[in-house]
Enzyme design. Structure first.
Site, mmCIF file in Angstrom:
data_model
loop_
_atom_site.group_PDB
_atom_site.id
_atom_site.type_symbol
_atom_site.label_atom_id
_atom_site.label_comp_id
_atom_site.label_asym_id
_atom_site.label_seq_id
_atom_site.Cartn_x
_atom_site.Cartn_y
_atom_site.Cartn_z
ATOM 1 N N HIS A 40 3.132 4.495 20.686
ATOM 2 C CA HIS A 40 2.959 5.191 19.417
ATOM 3 C C HIS A 40 1.499 5.638 19.355
ATOM 4 C CE1 HIS A 40 3.795 6.439 15.425
ATOM 5 N NE2 HIS A 40 3.070 5.521 14.837
ATOM 6 N N ARG A 94 -8.207 2.085 10.346
ATOM 7 C CA ARG A 94 -9.500 2.143 11.044
ATOM 8 C C ARG A 94 -10.526 2.855 10.162
ATOM 9 N NH1 ARG A 94 -10.923 4.117 17.041
ATOM 10 N NH2 ARG A 94 -8.753 4.695 17.115
ATOM 11 N N GLY A 100 0.838 -1.207 0.000
ATOM 12 C CA GLY A 100 0.000 0.000 0.000
ATOM 13 C C GLY A 100 0.864 1.246 0.000
ATOM 14 N N ASN A 101 0.325 2.323 0.544
ATOM 15 C CA ASN A 101 1.045 3.610 0.519
ATOM 16 C C ASN A 101 2.398 3.536 1.217
ATOM 17 O OD1 ASN A 101 -0.711 5.136 -0.961
ATOM 18 N ND2 ASN A 101 -1.848 5.894 0.813
ATOM 19 N N VAL A 102 2.397 3.034 2.452
ATOM 20 C CA VAL A 102 3.662 2.995 3.205
ATOM 21 C C VAL A 102 4.609 1.967 2.582
ATOM 22 C CG1 VAL A 102 4.740 2.570 5.451
ATOM 23 C CG2 VAL A 102 2.513 3.712 5.351
ATOM 24 N N VAL A 127 5.275 -2.235 11.097
ATOM 25 C CA VAL A 127 4.799 -0.859 10.922
ATOM 26 C C VAL A 127 3.286 -0.778 11.157
ATOM 27 C CG1 VAL A 127 4.741 1.104 9.312
ATOM 28 C CG2 VAL A 127 6.647 -0.507 9.227
ATOM 29 N N ARG A 167 -11.389 0.669 18.150
ATOM 30 C CA ARG A 167 -9.970 0.332 18.249
ATOM 31 C C ARG A 167 -9.813 -1.175 18.457
ATOM 32 N NH1 ARG A 167 -4.736 2.327 19.922
ATOM 33 N NH2 ARG A 167 -3.945 0.998 21.570
ATOM 34 N N ASN A 201 -6.131 -6.530 12.508
ATOM 35 C CA ASN A 201 -4.706 -6.435 12.181
ATOM 36 C C ASN A 201 -3.885 -7.513 12.896
ATOM 37 O OD1 ASN A 201 -5.078 -4.496 10.296
ATOM 38 N ND2 ASN A 201 -4.342 -2.777 11.525
ATOM 39 N N ASN A 218 -0.333 -0.661 12.527
ATOM 40 C CA ASN A 218 -0.874 -0.141 13.792
ATOM 41 C C ASN A 218 -2.038 -0.980 14.321
ATOM 42 O OD1 ASN A 218 0.547 2.192 14.691
ATOM 43 N ND2 ASN A 218 -0.076 3.208 12.799
HETATM 44 N N1 APR Z 1 -1.081 -9.792 3.426
HETATM 45 C C1 APR Z 1 -0.468 -8.845 2.677
HETATM 46 N N2 APR Z 1 -0.978 -7.620 2.498
HETATM 47 C C2 APR Z 1 -2.138 -7.329 3.074
HETATM 48 C C3 APR Z 1 -2.845 -8.256 3.877
HETATM 49 C C4 APR Z 1 -2.261 -9.540 4.028
HETATM 50 N N3 APR Z 1 -2.854 -10.493 4.772
HETATM 51 N N4 APR Z 1 -3.972 -7.648 4.322
HETATM 52 C C5 APR Z 1 -3.990 -6.394 3.834
HETATM 53 N N5 APR Z 1 -2.881 -6.203 3.076
HETATM 54 C C6 APR Z 1 -2.474 -5.002 2.340
HETATM 55 C C7 APR Z 1 -3.610 -4.252 1.674
HETATM 56 O O1 APR Z 1 -4.061 -4.909 0.506
HETATM 57 C C8 APR Z 1 -2.964 -2.905 1.392
HETATM 58 O O2 APR Z 1 -2.387 -2.867 0.099
HETATM 59 O O3 APR Z 1 -1.881 -4.037 3.192
HETATM 60 C C9 APR Z 1 -1.838 -2.805 2.448
HETATM 61 C C10 APR Z 1 -1.996 -1.632 3.391
HETATM 62 O O4 APR Z 1 -1.816 -0.494 2.659
HETATM 63 P P1 APR Z 1 -2.658 0.868 2.868
HETATM 64 O O5 APR Z 1 -4.088 0.532 3.080
HETATM 65 O O6 APR Z 1 -2.262 1.795 1.774
HETATM 66 O O7 APR Z 1 -2.124 1.401 4.267
HETATM 67 P P2 APR Z 1 -0.763 2.222 4.531
HETATM 68 O O8 APR Z 1 -1.045 3.667 4.508
HETATM 69 O O9 APR Z 1 0.316 1.675 3.673
HETATM 70 O O10 APR Z 1 -0.494 1.835 6.070
HETATM 71 C C11 APR Z 1 -0.101 0.516 6.412
HETATM 72 O O11 APR Z 1 1.141 1.234 8.322
HETATM 73 O O12 APR Z 1 1.420 3.299 9.298
HETATM 74 C C12 APR Z 1 0.738 2.087 9.360
HETATM 75 O O13 APR Z 1 -1.414 2.651 10.357
HETATM 76 C C13 APR Z 1 -0.767 2.273 9.167
HETATM 77 O O14 APR Z 1 -1.357 0.033 9.823
HETATM 78 C C14 APR Z 1 -1.172 0.889 8.725
HETATM 79 C C15 APR Z 1 0.059 0.421 7.916
#
Ligand code: APR
Length: 302
Positions: free
Chosen positions: A169, A76, A5-7, A112, A82, A89, A114
């Site tokens: 955090h 969330r 995803g983004n991170v 990473v 929560r 997660n 949360n």
């Molecule tokens: N296996 C692999 N990837 C998964 C799974 C899984 N079982 N479940 C969800 N994902 C993927 C989603 O498909 C998504 O692409 O995790 C990714 C999360 O990306 P985003 O929704 O863009 O979230 P992001 O902003 O990257 O944050 C990720 O980091 O900072 C923390 O609070 C934030 O918990 C969050 C995490």
């Protein structure tokens, strides 16, 4: 990288640009990690890096990785408590962790996802790895935010500010002005107490401030930079000191929980935990922080 995803994807971009090693990026969404990997490889032709990036939906592709970073999870959503977030997660990271143990049993793991202090504990239990090989990214990000606000206030370079933030955090983080300097000059010699406490408050609220502005999703540019700082310390075995969400075994009067403390990072993971002297108020917040973490981890099933 588990979670593209983004991170996750932004971290992969930063790591690729540094040519620190080959990268595998995986996600549950079909095609997405493959597409982003291809895009990032093509960026290398223009930007000038040769890092190999494999996008995949199969855990087996992470075989024998030295370092695994978990950003998989959900954010969330409106109406979600929560506790619901913790449940979802924990389940996701629990499953991810079992696959890490199976395919990359020697890896150092950075969490990473949360809520960080809880999920890092889940990952340690579910991998079965020794605690120094499993830790979370929080303090580097929070310290980066504190440093930014200090530099803005002093109208000086962000690069000059060395900030320290420990604790949970979230609401119960503890920015430490007495361990924060600007090119070696104690912060308390440069700013009045009221200003420092305003910047401390803004730091504690730093993640929420960005969530409110973005309207959907959360921060990822600074989080990915923070992950890279920690990844670099591990890959290059630098022994550099960073705040990290580490397993406490008596340090800071705590045992059996994870929260943010300064650590020395190297190839083996958390190679040392550094204990700092804190004032009464900071100790009180730390105690509150650890109590709330302890209560939650005693209730979750792993
Ligand atoms: N296996 C692999 N990837 C998964 C799974 C899984 N079982 N479940 C969800 N994902 C993927 C989603 O498909 C998504 O692409 O995790 C990714 C999360 O990306 P985003 O929704 O863009 O979230 P992001 O902003 O990257 O944050 C990720 O980091 O900072 C923390 O609070 C934030 O918990 C969050 C995490």
């Amino acid at each position: 990288m588990i979670g593209a995803g983004n991170v996750g994807a932004t971290t992969v971009q930063r790591l690729a640009e540094l040519e620190l090693g080959d990268i595998v990026m995986t996600d549950v969404v079909e095609g997405m990690p493959q597409g982003k990997a291809l895009d990032l490889m093509q960026a290398g032709a223009i930007k000038g890096y040769d890092t190999t990036i494999l996008g995949t939906n199969n855990y087996s592709d992470i075989a024998d990785s030295d370092l695994v970073i978990i950003t998989a999870g959900i954010a969330r959503k409106p109406g979600m408590s929560r506790e619901d977030l913790i449940k979802t997660n924990s389940r996701i990271v629990g499953e991810v962790s079992q696959n890490i143990a199976k395919y990359a049993p020697k890896a150092v793991v950075i969490i990473v996802t949360n809520p960080l202090d809880i999920i890092t504990y889940v990952a340690m239990k579910a991998t079965g790895f020794e605690s120094k090989r499993v830790f979370g990214m929080s303090g580097v990000l929070d310290a980066g935010r504190f440093a930014t606000f200090i530099a803005e206030e002093l109208k000086c370079s962000r690069k000059n500010v060395q900030a320290m933030v420990i604790g949970g955090h979230g609401d119960l983080m503890v920015p430490l002005p007495q361990y924060t300097t600007v090119s070696g000059i104690p912060l308390q010699d440069l700013l009045p107490e009221e200003t420092i406490s305003r910047l401390v408050k803004r730091t504690v609220n730093g993640g929420a401030e960005i969530v409110d502005l973005l309207k959907q999703g959360s921060a990822f540019y600074a989080p990915s930079s923070a992950i890279v700082a920690m990844a670099e310390a591990i890959i290059k075995d630098t022994k550099s000191v960073h705040p990290a969400c580490a397993y406490l075994d008596g340090q800071y009067g705590q045992e059996g929980i994870y929260f943010g403390v300064p650590v020395k990072l190297g190839a083996a993971g958390v190679e040392e935990i550094i204990e700092l002297k804190l004032n009464q108020e900071q100790n009180d917040i730390l105690r509150k922080s650890s109590e709330s973490i302890r209560k939650i981890i005693s209730q979750i099933e792993i």
